[in-house]
Enzyme design. Sequence first.
Site, PDB file in Angstrom:
ATOM      1  N   ASN A   1       0.455  -8.922   1.085  1.00  0.00           N
ATOM      2  CA  ASN A   1       0.840  -7.725   0.327  1.00  0.00           C
ATOM      3  C   ASN A   1      -0.364  -6.794   0.237  1.00  0.00           C
ATOM      4  OD1 ASN A   1       2.821  -6.229  -1.172  1.00  0.00           O
ATOM      5  ND2 ASN A   1       1.705  -6.729  -3.035  1.00  0.00           N
ATOM      6  N   LYS A   2      -0.169  -5.665  -0.386  1.00  0.00           N
ATOM      7  CA  LYS A   2      -1.209  -4.633  -0.487  1.00  0.00           C
ATOM      8  C   LYS A   2      -2.551  -5.229  -0.917  1.00  0.00           C
ATOM      9  CE  LYS A   2      -0.808  -1.192   0.398  1.00  0.00           C
ATOM     10  NZ  LYS A   2      -1.171  -0.721   1.768  1.00  0.00           N
TER      11      LYS A   2
ATOM     12  N   ASP B   1       4.874  -7.635   2.232  1.00  0.00           N
ATOM     13  CA  ASP B   1       5.150  -7.062   3.555  1.00  0.00           C
ATOM     14  C   ASP B   1       5.478  -8.131   4.593  1.00  0.00           C
ATOM     15  OD1 ASP B   1       3.222  -5.224   2.011  1.00  0.00           O
ATOM     16  OD2 ASP B   1       4.245  -3.958   3.477  1.00  0.00           O
TER      17      ASP B   1
ATOM     18  N   GLN C   1      -0.741   3.926  -4.576  1.00  0.00           N
ATOM     19  CA  GLN C   1       0.731   3.841  -4.673  1.00  0.00           C
ATOM     20  C   GLN C   1       1.183   3.488  -6.090  1.00  0.00           C
ATOM     21  OE1 GLN C   1      -1.095   2.514  -2.202  1.00  0.00           O
ATOM     22  NE2 GLN C   1       0.041   2.344  -0.298  1.00  0.00           N
TER      23      GLN C   1
HETATM   24  O1  MRU Z   1       1.093   0.488   2.570  1.00  0.00           O
HETATM   25  P1  MRU Z   1       2.424   0.442   1.862  1.00  0.00           P
HETATM   26  O2  MRU Z   1       2.536   1.419   0.743  1.00  0.00           O
HETATM   27  O3  MRU Z   1       3.581   0.505   2.821  1.00  0.00           O
HETATM   28  O4  MRU Z   1       2.424  -0.996   1.226  1.00  0.00           O
HETATM   29  C1  MRU Z   1       3.487  -1.392   0.428  1.00  0.00           C
HETATM   30  C2  MRU Z   1       3.259  -2.695  -0.215  1.00  0.00           C
HETATM   31  O5  MRU Z   1       2.284  -3.382   0.006  1.00  0.00           O
HETATM   32  C3  MRU Z   1       4.346  -3.177  -1.061  1.00  0.00           C
HETATM   33  O6  MRU Z   1       3.851  -3.898  -2.138  1.00  0.00           O
HETATM   34  C4  MRU Z   1       5.217  -4.067  -0.157  1.00  0.00           C
HETATM   35  O7  MRU Z   1       5.617  -3.370   1.008  1.00  0.00           O
HETATM   36  C5  MRU Z   1       6.419  -4.493  -0.743  1.00  0.00           C
HETATM   37  S1  MRU Z   1       7.523  -3.173  -0.797  1.00  0.00           S
HETATM   38  C6  MRU Z   1       8.949  -3.687  -1.462  1.00  0.00           C
END
Ligand code: MRU
Length: 358
Positions: free
Chosen positions: A252-253, A242, A201
């Site tokens: 978070n990711k 998240d 991402q």
């Molecule tokens: O798997 P994703 O792409 O939905 O994960 C997104 C993330 O981890 C972002 O860093 C998190 O959602 C914050 S988005 C403002």
Amino acid sequence: MKVNGKPFRTIWPTADNAAVEIIDQTKLPHMFHTARLESMRDAERAIKDMQVRGAPLIGVTAAYGVALSMKHHASDAAMKATCDMLLAARPTAVNLRWGIERMRALLAQMPEGERAGAAWQEAARIADEDVAICSSIGEHGSELIKAIYQKRNDSVNILTHCNAGWLATVDWGTALAPVYKAFNAGIPLHVWVDETRPRNQGASLTAWELGQHGVPHTVIVDNTGGHLMQHGRVDMAIVGTDRVTSKGDVCNKIGTYLKALAAHDNGVPFYVALPTPTIDWTMQDGVKDIPIEERAQEEVTHIAGLCDDGQVRSVLLTPKDTRAANFGFDVTPARLVTGLITERGVVKADTEAMKLLK
Ligand code: MRU
């Protein structure tokens, strides 16, 4: 924000209010495609397949999913089935549950005949609120960047992980909103963009949207942050999230925790930007309690990219029968977080300070 000079949100209703359109994020950065969601099933699929992703945008898409469903079936039973199905689409981002429960709370008290219209308006309201919230996160966060600039008197280097930009929300973003606001105010800055395996991402979405806005940035592989911090080349880290627990643990990711450890070891401020609907007040211990999504092995064993003939293809990276584990998220304990940048200001990641946000 703008794409090739034209203003876009990530999700918007069609002119006849019969459907919603989204930017299909699985096609970026090589193709800019939009997709039309006509039913709750379309919305569910868009969330599951990550055509839309990022906690706030998942919440808004789910709200529109409920609204699309109400157009055809507005009974209590249909509403329950819809909400249950959407809730199961992705487990970690709490905004999904937040968006659905907000819709359910409103609709449950209405006669069936009024639900479709009210649901459409409420989903649009949630989307508009997200834009205002993210803009406000940007204002508060840009003050932090400005303060570092005034101290350094040189370009501010900000490290970010995954994509928490406008593509992860309806507009502005969370972690990147302060970057956009500071950049727009003329503060010199540069963003280190973690590529964010396995789905990249950072490399594909964050790099793309920063590029569209003209923000200087450099993509780095996920293991580079610690090295840069040891050499004084990161002034602050800002990430999205998240789910944040009531005591400030941050999910978070995957890989965020390691960046927070490196930041702590090197005295680099580590900020988390979030809209308050990302706080899960029912949970305290993030490591123990937050459900961590596990996704398909193929996201690790394969990688997609643009080939010299202009086609996007997926290729195998690992030996053919190698197994892979694919945990989508990790939890950074509150003690490693310098501050939470919210629409209501910057607060400490602890139970007492966070009570102000309730
Ligand atoms: O798997 P994703 O792409 O939905 O994960 C997104 C993330 O981890 C972002 O860093 C998190 O959602 C914050 S988005 C403002």
